[in-house]
Structure formats: structure tokens, C-alpha cells
Design an enzyme around this catalytic site. Sequence first.
Site, PDB file in Angstrom:
ATOM      1  N   HIS A  30       0.841  -1.201   0.000  1.00 58.57           N
ATOM      2  CA  HIS A  30       0.000   0.000   0.000  1.00 58.57           C
ATOM      3  C   HIS A  30       0.880   1.256   0.000  1.00 58.57           C
ATOM      4  O   HIS A  30       0.695   2.160  -0.832  1.00 58.57           O
ATOM      5  CB  HIS A  30      -0.899  -0.039   1.248  1.00 58.57           C
ATOM      6  CG  HIS A  30      -1.739   1.175   1.444  1.00 58.57           C
ATOM      7  ND1 HIS A  30      -3.098   1.190   1.210  1.00 58.57           N
ATOM      8  CD2 HIS A  30      -1.425   2.437   1.865  1.00 58.57           C
ATOM      9  CE1 HIS A  30      -3.579   2.395   1.477  1.00 58.57           C
ATOM     10  NE2 HIS A  30      -2.582   3.170   1.876  1.00 58.57           N
ATOM     11  N   GLU A  31       1.834   1.300   0.920  1.00 61.35           N
ATOM     12  CA  GLU A  31       2.708   2.468   1.014  1.00 61.35           C
ATOM     13  C   GLU A  31       3.659   2.560  -0.177  1.00 61.35           C
ATOM     14  O   GLU A  31       4.001   3.658  -0.627  1.00 61.35           O
ATOM     15  CB  GLU A  31       3.507   2.421   2.321  1.00 61.35           C
ATOM     16  CG  GLU A  31       2.659   2.416   3.589  1.00 61.35           C
ATOM     17  CD  GLU A  31       1.791   3.654   3.722  1.00 61.35           C
ATOM     18  OE1 GLU A  31       2.133   4.693   3.112  1.00 61.35           O
ATOM     19  OE2 GLU A  31       0.771   3.591   4.429  1.00 61.35           O
ATOM     20  N   HIS A  34       1.972   4.460  -2.915  1.00 64.72           N
ATOM     21  CA  HIS A  34       2.056   5.907  -2.693  1.00 64.72           C
ATOM     22  C   HIS A  34       3.441   6.414  -3.105  1.00 64.72           C
ATOM     23  O   HIS A  34       3.564   7.439  -3.790  1.00 64.72           O
ATOM     24  CB  HIS A  34       1.836   6.224  -1.204  1.00 64.72           C
ATOM     25  CG  HIS A  34       0.426   6.053  -0.732  1.00 64.72           C
ATOM     26  ND1 HIS A  34      -0.665   6.521  -1.427  1.00 64.72           N
ATOM     27  CD2 HIS A  34      -0.069   5.475   0.405  1.00 64.72           C
ATOM     28  CE1 HIS A  34      -1.769   6.242  -0.745  1.00 64.72           C
ATOM     29  NE2 HIS A  34      -1.435   5.594   0.360  1.00 64.72           N
TER      30      HIS A  34
END
EC number: 3.4.24.-
Length: 377
Positions: A30-31, A34
Site C-alpha cells: 500500500h505504502e 504511494h
Amino acid sequence: MNVLQGMAAALTPLGLLWTAIIFGVSVFLHELAHYGLARAQGVRVNSFSVGMGPVLFKKLWRGTEWRVSLLPIGGYVEIDGMAPVEDADGQWRLPTRGFAALPAWGKIAVLLAGPLTNLLLTLGLMTVSFTSQGIPALDRARIESVETGSRAQALGLRAGDVITAIDGQDIPETRRVGGQEAAGYEGVRDALAQAGRHTFTVERAEQGQPVQTRQVAFDWQPTVNGQRQLLGIRYGPDVRQVGVGQAFVTSVDTTVRAVPQLVGAFTGLFKKFFTLDISQDQNVSGPIGTAEVISRAAALSPWALVQVATLLNLSLAFFNLIPIPGLDGGRILLVLVSALRGRPLSFQQEQAINLGGFAFVMLLTLFVVVRDVSRFF
């Protein structure tokens, strides 16, 4: 048994290890999404941490400080231009470079990248599972086992038999029960809750033989002399083998169908939070409840772990898109508000909103943990 003994019994060492791996990998990716979308638009990422809390190890690489932190419960990225900056006079202000300088669509792309990655992981894991294990056939009830000496055995039912119709009516894919959508095969339970004569249409596939279909008719009383009667079968949905294409289509359909359930689950959680109701339900689990589920899955099979990882990623995607300041969804909402106003919010406005959102998320997390622990008292 005291509280610690109860928790130790529910959480196995292997389960805790798998919890750290599944949750850690899901949040890391998820990170990483980003990070990737920010770097792709020329925005520097100051730090990327695997884990939370005190930093155990760090290394500077490609302009980013990569960290390994103590608590294996997630991770975070610090993207340049997202946090307030302090000027020469010691005053805090909104940044004007990096993320802050991106157009609205660029900011939204960075913020959406994380939840969309979890959604893609959901679809990918589900597709692999369906391709390997088949898709549930909700319109067919497959008998998994028959108790020795039971009524079902006397009727000639065997493990592997498939019930396709009840009282002359084909089992549907889904049905409505109390305003909620339920799997069709669970109609077997409803039939056995009613007295009278019932007929099951049963298919039996012997190895190397054509499928045989027969009618199994029997008189039934749910209770006798106040005692609940059991037919003596364990059953679940039948399974259809499919290719990758059909598995992916089914994964998308399953995910779409899950959205109303997720909305209801989180709505119920928020209601309980605001009324300080710590009573348990089966819809939303905290970290301890999630670790307990993973512990049970680890004891079953690798595919059970895949199913839990699938549900966890879907929940992460949905939760992060809720428009609460501090979450990706809340940040997206602020970007849209600023775009519609034609100017950004003031430093004081944005800080007040973000602080309120952060406090809400922390209190909600504490509430869920307390609710988890209360089960052991």
C-alpha cells in the site's frame, strides 16, 4: 482462565507470525504504491518505514531514508510537501513544493494508489484462489460428511452427494432472508426447520460413472419431545472448476457484492463507537480478532490463509477510502474541496481538520482494541 491465558490460547505463535507477514506485506505494498506514484511525478519521498514506532535500522538510498521500525504492524511514507513546514520566523505554514505543487489529479493519483493496490491484491488473490480451488456454486449444496447412525445415513445420503433442488424447487444462487441476501444452498437449513414431508433432488457422481440423480423423500419433525432433531449432515456450497478469465470475472463480481456488506459493517462499528457499545459482532475485528482469525486459518490450510489475506486487503482498501481526515479518503476529499474553491484551505483550517481526523482514528482504534480484549474477561 485469566485474560492473558485466554489470549494466549486464541493466538498461536504461528498465527502471530502469519499475522505480521500478511498485514505487513499488505501495508508495505500500500505504502509502496504511494511512494511509486509520488516519485513518478517527480516528488521526493523523505522516508519509507517498514513497521511503526522506534526505528531499528535506516539507510539512505535514492534520496529516501529507508527504515525498519520496531512494531511490525504496517508502515508509512513521508512525501515531501504533505506536512506543514516551519519558516525562518518559527511559524508553521502549508508547503508550496513537492506534493503541494501537484495538480489536483496528481495528488489524487498519489492518494488513490495505496487503496487501489490493496484492491488489486484482493482481485489477484481471489483469482488465484478461484482458479486453483474452484468457485463456490451457491445453487448446489454439497454434503461434506454424514454422521454414522444418523437419519441421513438411513436415507442413503453420502459424503460427496450434491443437493440441487428442495421440494421440487431448484436451489437459487441467492435468496432474501430478513431483508438480507443469503446463499441459496443454505435453504437446506430452512427446509429442515419446517415440519412435513420434504424431497431433496440429489446428484451422485461415482468415479468413471455418469452422474446419477435421485429423489430422497422423507417425513421430518424439527423437534421431538422438545429435543431438536438433526439430519446428520455437514454441507457447504459445491465447487465449479473455472479458468483464469472466469475466475477474474467472479472475483470482480464477488468484490462488488461485498461492498454493501462492508458499508453495513463499518456503519455498525461507528454506531457502536459513538454509543460506547463494546458488545461483539462478527462484522469487524480489531488487531487481536484479526490475529485470532489468521491463527485459525493457519491451522487449516494455505488456502485458508489466502482467503483471510484477500478479506484483509479488501477491508484495508475500503477503510482507507472512507472520507475521514487522516485517511487517504479524507485527504482526497480535502483536495477536491480545494479544487472546487479554487484555492487551498488555510493552514489553520487544514491543521484543525487533520488533527480532528487523526484523533478520531486513534480513538476508534483504541475502541476496537478494547472491544477485542473485552472478549477475554
